[in-house]
Design an enzyme around this catalytic site. Sequence first.
Site: not given
Lengths: 164, 552
Positions: B49, B161, B111-112, B465
């Site tokens: 993602e 959802k 959940f999530q 760097m």
Amino acid sequence: MAIEEHIISLLVNNQPGVLSRIAGVFSSRGYNIRSLCVAETTNPEVSRITLTSRAESDFTEKIKKQLDKLVDVISVTDFTGAPAVQRELMLISLRLTPENRKEVLRAIDLFGCRVVAMSEECLIMEITANKDKTAAILKYFEPFGVVEMNRTGAIAVFRQAREG
Amino acid sequence: MDTIGADIVLKTLAEEGVDVIFGYPGANTLPLNDRLADSPIRHYLMRHEQAAAHAADGYARATGKVGVCLSTSGPGATNMVTGIATAYMDSTPMVAITAQVNSDLWGRDAFQETDIIGITMPITKHSFMVRDVNQIASSLRQAFQLASTGRPGPVLVDIPKDILSARCGDQPKKAPTAATKRIANPEQIERIAQALNRSERPVLIIGGGVKLGDACVQMSELVQRAQVPFVTTMMGIGSVSSANGFNLGFIGTHGNELANRMIHQSDFILALGARFTERSTSVISEFAPLATVAQIDIDPTSIGKNIKVDLPFVGDIQEALAALIPLIVPRERDAWLERIRTDRQTLEEKLIDGGCGQAGTLIRKIQAAMPRETIVVPDVGLNQIWTVRTWQSHSPRSLLTSGGMGTMGFSVPAAIGARVGAPDRDVVVICGDGGFYMNIQELATISYYRLPIKIVVINNGHLGMIRQMQDLFYDARFTTSDLGDRVDLVAVARGFGIPAERVAVDEDPAEAIARMGSAEGPYMVEAMVDPDNYVYPIIPPGASNVEMISGK
């Protein structure tokens, strides 16, 4: 730059999460909110937030621009140094003894406070005043034994009608 | 099939001109993924993602349109955070859509479930939690409006959802919005013009806002009319063609010495779409000590945020320039231009290889082998500084780099978005081995969609760097910066189905670069360089812009 107290008043959309965004503008720049008062206006879709914060003198300009950028903020007003009536409400619960009883009641009268509840050992008084006066009153009563104190923080209204 | 929330999402996106989104599905996005089958919108399935957000960002930078990314709730949403923050810091227009758990589960640690609105509050312009299927269209429309107007930036829309699945009627059509035109404050522009006309040693500072405000043509016009030298910030590189001799380079820690010096000597600076970050100014109290400072920006909070501004103007950059240009009186500033010419010569003589050594030569050869309209996407670290100092940008949307956030791992996924948005242009990634590892999984996306992206990994086996700073400022104690040499990146790329080859440190890269340039599909070149190949000069921490050092 001198550190001073600022009173800022905001009109905001009355929606969940708005206060959190406003608080974020202060916290992410390291400013502490000293007092905060939120309530609906005459329009139930709009709330007024009044808050105070101690900061440098260019604070209002910088923070105002950041607050103005928030989508849910309708307007930002700075009351600092402006011709406005400023008040806060304070409740003090004080321990009463046979020795202090008389002096406490006399002082309450002199300061123009109001007794809202009273028992043998305890008294609750209400004070509505500007922040300097509430501070002075609290300081006076502290030696008598303050059981509990709660205050609303400042709210303010301009003395004269303003444009916009 | 009944119309559900997901259909409204896709319909509204299409109305907003979206033809592609970058995403990764999860249980809570499924109503959307299902209805994508019936939508003209293409969905690019990324492999992470974070990469979806960077791809949307790259797409927006390459096209100027709003980039759109999509993830599920919980880890999907939190993975996008770095990508959203990157877009926020560089003012990229982006709409990030996150699916949320069913609304009856909110606040129950489902959940999530995660409070992504709360998490992203400081890194978005605004966010919407959609609480009703009838709010989907209006929330998304507002999100696009906010993302693309004023100072652009990311806006997040969180949709549960059950709302994506909820049946609904047709949504009201988009109401035509009246264009709000800010009335320019003409006296402020007049004052800026007068100060510029009066000045003996003026310099313009061109920031990323000039490209974002689509004002590059007007910007060139101002430079030509006023005959005034200009510097850019890193985000402003490519806004105005370097060819006219007025370009002094870019300012800041890793910038061009000439640019830093001339700002220091100037008596007037006009910053356009630049916010004076500490990477550009170093110690702010010693920045442009002799100059009157004028600043034009669309974002009022950017004015005077970091520097005291004498002559401000808040407004659209195109309008500001249109008002300013006719007020400019061309005049001769021979002494100033002569001083610049002399300094340029001395500084260029001093610099071997543009200060970028072997890597600089490599990048010059890459550019020579690629078409003029190529989009270059550097990563972050030495590779970025080598690229921005070496690559000659000919047009505004040809150098895409994570400037404000400095996000390692940006280049590969951003290049995917750039190529999808600009399929007629070649896209070349220049990254270090460190940044390459950070989104290496996106080679699978490139391979799957056969995107002809060219990748050059400049491999010094170290976090270059960091190593340079350790070398200069931490007594050359090289802790935690050695990446080793045991990974065969060529085999890794081939494993992903991408042709690749390696060029040794002492080998001429010309042939490998030629093969890469003529390859039909994606191609990777791993170019080995000496870990002591740094970038010079640089400004040590705590020093001012005129205290650049050229070695230990």
